[in-house]
Every structure is written in structure tokens, then in C-alpha cells.
Write an enzyme that holds these catalytic residues in place. Sequence first.
Site, short mmCIF file in Angstrom:
data_model
loop_
_atom_site.label_atom_id
_atom_site.label_comp_id
_atom_site.label_asym_id
_atom_site.label_seq_id
_atom_site.Cartn_x
_atom_site.Cartn_y
_atom_site.Cartn_z
N HIS A 457 24.69 -7.61 -9.15
CA HIS A 457 26.17 -6.72 -9.55
C HIS A 457 25.62 -6.01 -10.74
CE1 HIS A 457 28.71 -9.78 -6.99
NE2 HIS A 457 28.26 -8.94 -6.29
C1 FAD Z 1 22.55 -6.14 -1.51
C2 FAD Z 1 23.88 -5.88 -2.38
C3 FAD Z 1 24.92 -6.76 -2.17
C4 FAD Z 1 26.24 -6.48 -2.87
N1 FAD Z 1 27.14 -6.96 -2.47
C5 FAD Z 1 28.49 -6.75 -3.25
C6 FAD Z 1 29.91 -7.20 -2.49
O1 FAD Z 1 29.61 -7.83 -1.40
N2 FAD Z 1 30.85 -6.81 -3.08
C7 FAD Z 1 30.79 -5.97 -4.41
O2 FAD Z 1 31.94 -5.74 -4.78
N3 FAD Z 1 29.61 -5.60 -4.91
C8 FAD Z 1 28.49 -6.11 -4.17
N4 FAD Z 1 27.33 -5.44 -4.68
C9 FAD Z 1 27.42 -4.68 -5.93
C10 FAD Z 1 27.91 -3.30 -5.59
O3 FAD Z 1 27.49 -2.61 -4.22
C11 FAD Z 1 27.58 -2.22 -6.75
O4 FAD Z 1 28.09 -2.62 -7.87
C12 FAD Z 1 27.99 -0.97 -6.45
O5 FAD Z 1 27.52 -0.24 -5.37
C13 FAD Z 1 27.43 0.25 -7.87
O6 FAD Z 1 27.69 1.33 -7.28
P1 FAD Z 1 27.37 2.57 -8.36
O7 FAD Z 1 27.83 3.73 -7.70
O8 FAD Z 1 27.03 2.28 -9.74
O9 FAD Z 1 25.63 2.54 -7.93
P2 FAD Z 1 25.10 2.82 -6.37
O10 FAD Z 1 25.99 2.53 -5.32
O11 FAD Z 1 23.75 2.06 -6.38
O12 FAD Z 1 24.60 4.31 -6.23
C14 FAD Z 1 23.74 5.02 -7.06
C15 FAD Z 1 23.14 5.93 -5.86
O13 FAD Z 1 22.18 6.88 -6.66
C16 FAD Z 1 21.20 7.10 -5.96
N5 FAD Z 1 19.91 7.57 -6.85
C17 FAD Z 1 19.52 6.72 -7.64
N6 FAD Z 1 18.78 7.43 -8.61
C18 FAD Z 1 18.49 8.78 -8.04
C19 FAD Z 1 17.99 9.56 -8.41
N7 FAD Z 1 17.02 9.85 -9.20
N8 FAD Z 1 18.05 10.99 -7.87
C20 FAD Z 1 18.81 10.95 -6.58
N9 FAD Z 1 19.62 10.10 -6.33
C21 FAD Z 1 19.65 8.64 -6.81
C22 FAD Z 1 20.87 5.87 -5.01
O14 FAD Z 1 20.07 5.97 -4.11
C23 FAD Z 1 22.15 5.53 -4.84
O15 FAD Z 1 22.71 6.20 -3.50
C24 FAD Z 1 26.21 -5.63 -3.81
C25 FAD Z 1 24.89 -4.77 -4.20
C26 FAD Z 1 23.85 -5.02 -3.39
C27 FAD Z 1 22.52 -4.03 -3.70
#
Ligand code: FAD
Length: 519
Positions: A457
Site C-alpha cells: 500500500h
Molecule cells: C498486489 C497488490 C495487492 C493490493 N491489495 C489491495 C487491496 O486488496 N485493497 C486495496 O484497497 N488496495 C490494495 N492494494 C493497493 C492499491 O491497489 C493501490 O493503492 C492503488 O492501486 C494505487 O493506485 P494508483 O493509481 O496510485 O497507482 P496504480 O494503480 O499502481 O497505477 C499506476 C499506473 O501507472 C502506470 N505507469 C507507471 N509508470 C508509468 C510510465 N512511466 N508510463 C506509463 N504508465 C506508467 C502503471 O503501469 C499503472 O497502471 C494492493 C496493491 C497491490 C500491488
Amino acid sequence: MTTTPSSAQQAPSRRRVIVVGGGSAGCVMASRLSEDPETDVVLVEAGPDYEDIDEPAADNVRNAWLFGFTSHDWGYVSDDHIPESSNTPDFAIVEQGVLPVFAGKVTGGGSSVNATNALQPTKLDMDRWVGLGATDWTWDEVLPYLQKIENDPIGGERHGSEGYVPVHRWTADNGLRPFMQAFVDACAEQGHPVTADLNGDSQRGAGPVPLNQRDGVRQSSAVTYLKAARDRPNLTILDDVQVDRVLFDGTRATGIVLVSGEELLADEVVLSAGSIGSPAILMRSGVGPKPLLDDLGIEVVSELDGVGQKLGDHPLVYMTYEADADAIGELLPPLQTMLVFSSGGPESDLEPDLHAIPFTLQPGLMIVAVGLVRPLSMGSVSIRSRDPLEKPRILLNLMHHPDDLKRLVAGVAHVREIVASPSLEKYVGAELWPGPDVVDRGDISRAVLEAKNTYVHMVSTCSMGDPGLPWAVVGQDGTVHGTQNLRVVDASIMPVIPSVPTNFTTMMIAERCAALMRQ
Ligand SMILES: Cc1cc2nc3c(=O)[nH]c(=O)nc-3n(C[C@H](O)[C@H](O)[C@H](O)COP(=O)(O)OP(=O)(O)OC[C@H]3O[C@@H](n4cnc5c(N)ncnc54)[C@H](O)[C@@H]3O)c2cc1C
């Protein structure tokens, strides 16, 4: 299919917004911003985009009962020192001595690979944000955006019923496994309240986990928000396209540069690349700590010491037990119930700071994940070079603060009492980790440090805060300090980690920032 938007085709009155990263936040942003027909939205995602979630390559994205190890991962590892130990549980370990930092590389991002735990932040979580200067992010202000996300049949004033993301709970009426009910009963035997709704007013006790899954299909931001927007003519999705950096004219963002070297122009750029990706892109773009940028020969656009700092994460250990395979029966669904409790014990009025979640992923084995959800330790992310293909340095610093270790050890000791309760007796056998010889607090502490893992997280690497605060990177609407036309909107802007898994909090941030951008 990948298409490249041409700036020449853009009518002068139209606005173009590039959203970098199609994860939990990015899909919400792309979906909400493209509701305005006058705005052209380009969503750029490094991983694949599955329009048809049933295609075989998308199996572990679709299947909500598979999580953690996935083919759609960035392959990050942490620099945290993990000693090699013959006693460390091998669940969620790629290699002894190595701590993986999972990060989804696919549309939906983390929400496409996560465990679908749909807990919402608590009122106290939001009070802490306000206390750190995010005064617009009060509980009353964010609740409507949390409600806007969900479609939760449990009903009541606290919940939304028209959002894109369905929330499911396993109950006696729809397939709650007897073993999972026994876990809840065992928690009650140890004095914990039992609750039907862990997203309700109290948010503590044992009960069904709210899950964003339907019929075993993970309800990521891609299969919910992005799906609803896919056919809009003003939305372009560029998948399998990695972004290097932001393009500036002075301090004004004018577009992005792809790893291929191609430039895409825009009126506004939103970074939603997650808590590892967004600070890395900012640093490569000249936004970050000056000493690091100088070292790497990157021209400084905005000197912000906080970029990549203050990384928050929830530390976790996997307690493992022999289990009676016949008594346990069916292994799936693997996750149905959990306990939210305080390290002060069941009688304590202290705010909950621990989670215990039973899993059954293989016959004859039961795992209880014990996570500390109000950690004090902080880590960091930084780039090693200007090369966008080189993985960043990630230091989670799990349990660096001694109080974190103390409270997680209290959690392990208490889960032992739960597992020894009468309701679980027929299901559970010998303890495999920490193991029966690990008895006093010192030994448990050592075992916990050897086996430390992450709840995955990561947050707060581009924290919200007033300009001038040493750690502040963005303002309360996500605008990057010292720049124009550039925002960060994702988990990285949380001022401090909430006491829950972070997906719904991240989507709430995106819902609210998208609404602010459309005002
Ligand atoms: C294995 C796992 C289990 C989890 N379990 C839970 C759960 O059960 N419940 C919960 O609430 N949270 C859970 N989490 C945490 C939650 O999923 C994250 O906090 C949330 O997805 C974060 O969202 P975000 O939009 O910040 O980043 P992300 O969802 O990681 O999105 C970032 C996106 O940007 C893309 N990206 C990155 N760099 C670049 C670049 N240079 N160029 C183009 N694209 C790029 C990535 O590929 C990704 O698709 C879990 C996370 C993981 C990894």
C-alpha cells in the site's frame, strides 16, 4: 490498438489533457474528465489494456481470487534488508532475502492485481490529513466522493448505490465458508465485536471483508470506470506506451516525452503513475531534490525536496499453520473475513491499528496475514539515473520505527490467542511460523523482522501540503508546486497513509480532483 493523437487535428477551443498511467486513479480521471465533450483526454499506460477481460492473457487480471504474483508487474524490489532465514514463510517471497514491491502494469494498475479489499478510509484518517494541512479534505468533503465510487447493496446513508464499482460481502446466505465464519467466531471468543459492515460507522471488529469483486471477477478501475468511457470519441487510450518525462516551457508543462522519444503535446498533464511511477517521472522531468537532479545532470524546473520522500506502507507478516484439509474443505474463495483491531487489545478504546486476515491458498495450510495499518516508519523512492527503463531505488523502511515493531508483535501474539480459540480448534494444527519455539517478545520481534513483508500500500511520495513545507510536492488540488498545468493525482499525494488498504482512498482522490478540474 495504439493510436497517436495528432495536435494538428485539435480544434482551437478544445482542451487536451494527458493522463499518464491508467491505474486506480488514472482510469477514474480519464473516465470523469472525458465526460466533458469539450475535453480531449489521452490516457497513456505502460502496460496492456484489455478491452475484453475474458481473453486468456488477462486471466490473472480478471480472476479476483488470484493476487500478488502476476504477469502484469513492474518487477520492483525493495532495498530493505531481509535476512535469509530457513524459517521465513515462503508465501509472497519471490526469493529468500528479497522483498518484492508489487505494482500492476496494466490498465487498472494496482486495482487489476490487488486483493479487492474495498475498505474505505476512516474519519480519523481524514482528520489526520486535515491536521497536516490538507484542510479541504475533511471527512464531510470526501464522503460524497467515496459514495460516488461504490454500488454497495448493504445500503444505508453511509453508502453509495449508484457508483461504477460493485461491493460484495460473503455472508451465510451467499457462500461464506464455515472456516471463515469460524474465524469470526474465534475473534468474538477473544472479545472482539462482530460487525456486518466494516465500512460502517465503527470500522472495527470481525466480519466480512467488503470486496470489489463480482462472481469472482475483479472490479478494477479499468473494468468499471474505463469501460464506461471507452467508446467516447474524445478519449484515446495508448497502451503499452511508457512515459519518460514531462515536457516544459519554462515551468509550464506542455506535454510529455515517451520512452521512444516521441513528444505528445497537451494543455494539461496529470501524472497518475502511482507512488513509484509518479515521483520517478517528476525527477526525470527536473522536479525534485536539487542535489539528486544535479548529480544526474537533470536541469532543475522546480526544486522540491519532498519528491520521493515520506513513502508510507503497511508492514505485514504471514502467520502460517498446518490445517486440516478435510475440515477446511473448499479453498476458494480464499479471502472472505477479517479482523480490524487495536494493538491495545480487544478491550482497548485506542484507534484500531492492526488487521488480521485469514487465507487458504493451498491444501493443509492456513495463513493469517497480520498487518500494521497505522505505521510511523517512512521510506523513500529515487531514480538511479535519467534512464526511464532503469528501476528506481525503493526503500520501504518497514518497521524502522521501533513502535511499529512493538505493535506488530502485539498483533502476532494476539492472533495466536484467536487461532487457539475453540471455534478454530477443528481446523488448525501446528504453528509453522513464527513456530512454537518462538515465545517471548524478543524472539517474536526477531522473527517478525526476518519475515517482514508488505501489505503493498505505498503512498505519500508526492505529498499534498502547503508550498514551503519541506515535504510538500502538490497543492490540495494536485497541482505540482512551482509549475503550471501539471498535477499529480494518485496514491502518492496522500499526506499520510490511511489505516486501510489504499485503493478506495486513491479512487476517492481521483474522483474529487477530477471534479475540481471540471469546475
Ligand atoms: C498486489 C497488490 C495487492 C493490493 N491489495 C489491495 C487491496 O486488496 N485493497 C486495496 O484497497 N488496495 C490494495 N492494494 C493497493 C492499491 O491497489 C493501490 O493503492 C492503488 O492501486 C494505487 O493506485 P494508483 O493509481 O496510485 O497507482 P496504480 O494503480 O499502481 O497505477 C499506476 C499506473 O501507472 C502506470 N505507469 C507507471 N509508470 C508509468 C510510465 N512511466 N508510463 C506509463 N504508465 C506508467 C502503471 O503501469 C499503472 O497502471 C494492493 C496493491 C497491490 C500491488
